[in-house]
Design a protein around this motif. Structure first.
Motif, PDB file in Angstrom:
ATOM      1  N   LEU A   1       9.951  15.949  -3.976  1.00 20.55           N
ATOM      2  CA  LEU A   1       9.152  17.234  -3.791  1.00 20.55           C
ATOM      3  C   LEU A   1       7.847  16.750  -4.422  1.00 20.55           C
ATOM      4  CD1 LEU A   1      11.386  20.101  -5.193  1.00 20.55           C
ATOM      5  CD2 LEU A   1      10.221  20.115  -3.047  1.00 20.55           C
ATOM      6  N   PRO A   2       6.671  17.721  -4.144  1.00 19.14           N
ATOM      7  CA  PRO A   2       5.347  17.405  -4.709  1.00 19.14           C
ATOM      8  C   PRO A   2       5.596  17.619  -6.277  1.00 19.14           C
ATOM      9  CG  PRO A   2       5.111  18.942  -2.958  1.00 19.14           C
ATOM     10  CD  PRO A   2       6.553  18.750  -2.951  1.00 19.14           C
TER      11      PRO A   2
ATOM     12  N   LEU B   1       1.621   5.329   1.032  1.00 17.30           N
ATOM     13  CA  LEU B   1       1.303   6.102   1.967  1.00 17.30           C
ATOM     14  C   LEU B   1       1.131   7.586   1.289  1.00 17.30           C
ATOM     15  CD1 LEU B   1       1.278   7.087   5.120  1.00 17.30           C
ATOM     16  CD2 LEU B   1       3.421   7.531   5.123  1.00 17.30           C
ATOM     17  N   GLN B   2       0.128   8.282   1.460  1.00 18.50           N
ATOM     18  CA  GLN B   2      -0.214   9.729   0.850  1.00 18.50           C
ATOM     19  C   GLN B   2       0.561  10.691   1.705  1.00 18.50           C
ATOM     20  OE1 GLN B   2      -2.020  10.947  -2.290  1.00 18.50           O
ATOM     21  NE2 GLN B   2      -0.580  12.464  -1.265  1.00 18.50           N
TER      22      GLN B   2
ATOM     23  N   TYR C   1       0.031  21.981  -6.756  1.00 18.63           N
ATOM     24  CA  TYR C   1       1.179  21.192  -6.306  1.00 18.63           C
ATOM     25  C   TYR C   1       0.365  19.792  -5.756  1.00 18.63           C
ATOM     26  CZ  TYR C   1       4.239  25.066  -6.703  1.00 18.63           C
ATOM     27  OH  TYR C   1       4.685  26.206  -7.069  1.00 18.63           O
ATOM     28  N   LEU C   2       0.992  18.788  -5.970  1.00 19.07           N
ATOM     29  CA  LEU C   2       0.510  17.569  -5.598  1.00 19.07           C
ATOM     30  C   LEU C   2       1.512  16.472  -4.777  1.00 19.07           C
ATOM     31  CD1 LEU C   2      -1.853  15.692  -4.914  1.00 19.07           C
ATOM     32  CD2 LEU C   2      -1.697  14.791  -7.221  1.00 19.07           C
ATOM     33  N   ALA C   3       1.247  16.394  -3.444  1.00 17.33           N
ATOM     34  CA  ALA C   3       2.122  15.373  -2.613  1.00 17.33           C
ATOM     35  C   ALA C   3       2.057  14.064  -3.279  1.00 17.33           C
ATOM     36  CB  ALA C   3       2.030  15.394  -1.358  1.00 17.33           C
ATOM     37  N   PRO C   4       3.069  13.196  -3.284  1.00 21.66           N
ATOM     38  CA  PRO C   4       3.084  11.937  -3.891  1.00 21.66           C
ATOM     39  C   PRO C   4       2.703  10.961  -2.930  1.00 21.66           C
ATOM     40  CG  PRO C   4       5.336  12.591  -3.284  1.00 21.66           C
ATOM     41  CD  PRO C   4       4.715  13.713  -3.047  1.00 21.66           C
ATOM     42  N   LYS C   5       2.270   9.682  -3.356  1.00 18.08           N
ATOM     43  CA  LYS C   5       2.000   8.709  -2.387  1.00 18.08           C
ATOM     44  C   LYS C   5       3.430   7.756  -2.407  1.00 18.08           C
ATOM     45  CE  LYS C   5      -1.958   6.579  -3.324  1.00 18.08           C
ATOM     46  NZ  LYS C   5      -3.192   7.279  -2.303  1.00 18.08           N
ATOM     47  N   MET C   6       3.905   7.437  -1.175  1.00 18.91           N
ATOM     48  CA  MET C   6       5.121   6.804  -1.259  1.00 18.91           C
ATOM     49  C   MET C   6       4.933   5.251  -0.725  1.00 18.91           C
ATOM     50  SD  MET C   6       6.908   9.380  -1.716  1.00 18.91           S
ATOM     51  CE  MET C   6       8.616   9.422  -1.049  1.00 18.91           C
ATOM     52  N   GLU C   7       5.785   4.233  -1.247  1.00 18.66           N
ATOM     53  CA  GLU C   7       5.597   3.061  -0.895  1.00 18.66           C
ATOM     54  C   GLU C   7       5.811   2.921   0.607  1.00 18.66           C
ATOM     55  OE1 GLU C   7       4.635   2.240  -4.474  1.00 18.66           O
ATOM     56  OE2 GLU C   7       4.915   0.656  -3.070  1.00 18.66           O
ATOM     57  N   GLU C   8       5.346   2.132   1.292  1.00 18.88           N
ATOM     58  CA  GLU C   8       5.618   2.078   2.717  1.00 18.88           C
ATOM     59  C   GLU C   8       6.845   1.488   3.130  1.00 18.88           C
ATOM     60  OE1 GLU C   8       1.340   2.355   4.804  1.00 18.88           O
ATOM     61  OE2 GLU C   8       3.427   2.027   5.592  1.00 18.88           O
TER      62      GLU C   8
ATOM     63  N   THR D   1       1.494  14.535   2.581  1.00 24.90           N
ATOM     64  CA  THR D   1       0.769  15.964   2.264  1.00 24.90           C
ATOM     65  C   THR D   1       1.907  17.130   1.997  1.00 24.90           C
ATOM     66  OG1 THR D   1       1.257  16.786   4.371  1.00 24.90           O
ATOM     67  CG2 THR D   1      -0.414  15.246   4.411  1.00 24.90           C
ATOM     68  N   ILE D   2       1.304  18.222   1.550  1.00 22.37           N
ATOM     69  CA  ILE D   2       1.897  19.295   1.258  1.00 22.37           C
ATOM     70  C   ILE D   2       2.970  19.734   2.358  1.00 22.37           C
ATOM     71  CG2 ILE D   2       1.933  21.668   0.834  1.00 22.37           C
ATOM     72  CD1 ILE D   2       1.151  20.053  -1.741  1.00 22.37           C
TER      73      ILE D   2
ATOM     74  N   HIS E   1      -4.948  18.845   2.685  1.00 22.78           N
ATOM     75  CA  HIS E   1      -3.434  19.377   2.760  1.00 22.78           C
ATOM     76  C   HIS E   1      -2.712  18.336   1.738  1.00 22.78           C
ATOM     77  CE1 HIS E   1      -3.773  21.614   6.856  1.00 22.78           C
ATOM     78  NE2 HIS E   1      -4.668  22.051   5.767  1.00 22.78           N
ATOM     79  N   VAL E   2      -3.361  17.652   0.824  1.00 19.42           N
ATOM     80  CA  VAL E   2      -2.345  16.917   0.019  1.00 19.42           C
ATOM     81  C   VAL E   2      -2.103  17.522  -1.329  1.00 19.42           C
ATOM     82  CG1 VAL E   2      -2.699  14.892  -1.733  1.00 19.42           C
ATOM     83  CG2 VAL E   2      -3.555  14.851   0.684  1.00 19.42           C
ATOM     84  N   ALA E   3      -3.156  18.595  -1.691  1.00 19.94           N
ATOM     85  CA  ALA E   3      -2.650  19.439  -2.855  1.00 19.94           C
ATOM     86  C   ALA E   3      -2.679  20.851  -2.343  1.00 19.94           C
ATOM     87  CB  ALA E   3      -3.928  19.155  -3.787  1.00 19.94           C
TER      88      ALA E   3
ATOM     89  N   PRO F   1       0.705  -1.229   0.014  1.00 23.35           N
ATOM     90  CA  PRO F   1      -0.077   0.110  -0.044  1.00 23.35           C
ATOM     91  C   PRO F   1       0.992   1.240  -0.094  1.00 23.35           C
ATOM     92  CG  PRO F   1      -0.020  -0.711   2.256  1.00 23.35           C
ATOM     93  CD  PRO F   1       0.715  -1.751   1.468  1.00 23.35           C
TER      94      PRO F   1
ATOM     95  N   THR G   1       4.246   8.114  -7.630  1.00 26.38           N
ATOM     96  CA  THR G   1       3.020   7.923  -7.649  1.00 26.38           C
ATOM     97  C   THR G   1       2.029   9.072  -6.962  1.00 26.38           C
ATOM     98  OG1 THR G   1       3.623   5.532  -7.249  1.00 26.38           O
ATOM     99  CG2 THR G   1       1.219   5.876  -6.826  1.00 26.38           C
TER     100      THR G   1
ATOM    101  N   TYR H   1       6.479  18.850   3.082  1.00 25.10           N
ATOM    102  CA  TYR H   1       7.489  19.492   2.277  1.00 25.10           C
ATOM    103  C   TYR H   1       7.633  20.860   2.482  1.00 25.10           C
ATOM    104  CZ  TYR H   1       6.832  14.820  -0.186  1.00 25.10           C
ATOM    105  OH  TYR H   1       6.648  13.623  -0.717  1.00 25.10           O
TER     106      TYR H   1
END
Lengths: 14, 257
Positions: free
Chosen positions: B233-234, A3-4, B250-257, A6-7, B44-46, A1, B206, A10
Motif C-alpha cells: 500500500l502507499p 520504478l515509481q 498518501y505516497l506510492a512507493p518506488k519498487m525495485e525493478e 502511482t496512487i 498521481h504519485v501522491a 533503478p 522506498t 493501489y
C-alpha cells in the motif's frame, strides 16, 4: 533503478 | 446555503499552506458532518485527504451536500490576508459560482470580505480501503521534518525500514550515504515528544524524498506525525488536527525493478 508506482496502482475509483 | 465559522482561523491558513504546493485545484466537499477534500498531485504519485469535522466549528450550517471547486493557490492568496488570530467564516450559496471568505479580527473592529471565483473540477473520488498496517510509527513532527530535510541534502529517495530495533531512514547519493535510526522512546516528559513504534511485521519501503518534504509543510498543524506502512500500500503520513480532523498524505512507493 526503482520504478515509481502511482496512487492509481493501489486505489480505484469509487 | 453554506456558512462555516472557524474561530481558530489560523488552522485553515495552515491547512492551505500544507497542501497548496502539492495540489493545484481540488473539490471541497461540504456535508452536514464537515468538509473534506481528496486530491492527487499532478503526477498521481501522491494523494492528500483532508477532513475538518463540523464540531470543530463555532457555527456550521450546510443545508445540503455541496461540492466547490477551488484553485488552492488562489485560496491561499486570500487566506494569507487573514490575521493569525482572525475568525474565518466560509460562506457559499447553492448554485453560486463564488465562495466568500470573511475575516473578523478578535476585537471585531476589522471585518474583511474576500470573494473567490469557483471552478469546475472533474476529479475522480478514489476509494481508500481501511487497512491493517505492518508498522505504525508515531513521532514528533518536527523530528520527521528534520530527517526528511537532512536526508534530501544527501539523496533523492529514502528507504524507511521498521524492525524491532526501531525505525531507520536511509538514503544514498553521489556524495555518500546517510542512515538515521530512531528507537522507541516513551520515557519523555511530554507525550508528544515520544516515538512510538507499533510493528506487526518488519517492513522496508522506498519513497521519493521530494514528496515527503512537501508533506512536512503540514508540521505546524500538529506536534506529532503518524507514518503507517504496509508493503502493498502507499505509505500514509498523517497530521491530526486537534479535535477537528486530519490531513493525510498518501505516497506510492518506488519498487525495485
Amino acid at each position: 533503478p526503482c520504478l515509481q508506482r502511482t496512487i492509481l496502482d493501489y486505489f480505484k475509483d469509487d | 446555503m453554506l456558512e462555516l465559522r472557524l474561530v481558530q482561523g489560523s488552522l485553515l491558513k495552515k491547512v492551505l499552506e500544507s497542501i497548496k504546493d502539492l495540489v493545484n485545484d481540488a473539490n471541497f466537499d461540504f456535508s452536514s458532518s464537515g468538509f473534506s477534500l481528496q486530491s492527487m498531485d499532478s503526477s498521481h504519485v501522491a494523494l492528500v485527504a483532508l477532513l475538518l469535522k463540523s464540531e470543530g466549528f463555532e457555527h456550521y450550517r450546510c443545508d445540503r451536500n455541496t461540492s466547490m471547486g477551488m484553485n488552492l493557490g488562489n485560496m491561499s492568496k486570500m487566506l494569507k490576508c487573514a490575521g493569525n488570530d482572525d475568525i474565518i467564516t466560509i460562506k457559499g450559496d447553492d448554485g453560486s459560482d463564488t465562495v466568500t471568505f470573511m475575516f473578523e479580527s478578535p476585537t471585531q473592529d476589522k471585518i474583511a470580505d474576500f470573494e473567490m471565483k469557483l471552478m469546475d473540477i472533474d476529479s475522480e473520488h478514489l476509494g481508500i480501503p481501511e487497512a491493517e498496517y505492518h508498522a505504525i510509527v508515531k513521532m514528533p513532527s518536527a523530528e520527521f521534518a528534520r530527517i526528511c530535510k537532512d536526508l534530501a541534502s544527501i539523496g533523492d529517495t529514502v528507504v524507511i525500514s521498521v524492525t524491532k530495533e526501531g525505525v531507520k531512514f536511509s538514503t544514498r547519493g553521489d556524495i555518500g550515504t546517510a542512515n538515521i535510526v530512531l528507537r522507541q522512546n516513551t520515557t519523555v516528559d511530554k507525550p508528544e515528544d515520544a516515538t512510538v513504534i507499533e510493528m506487526n511485521e518488519p517492513v522496508s519501503m522506498t519513497f521519493a524524498l521530494r514528496y515527503m518534504n512537501s508533506f512536512t509543510k503540514a508540521t505546524p498543524l500538529s506536534n506529532t506525525v503518524t507514518i503507517s506502512m504496509s508493503p502493498d500500500l502507499p505509505v500514509v503520513v498523517e497530521y491530526k488536527i486537534a479535535e477537528m480532523g486530519y490531513v493525510r498524505f498518501y505516497l506510492a512507493p518506488k519498487m525495485e525493478e
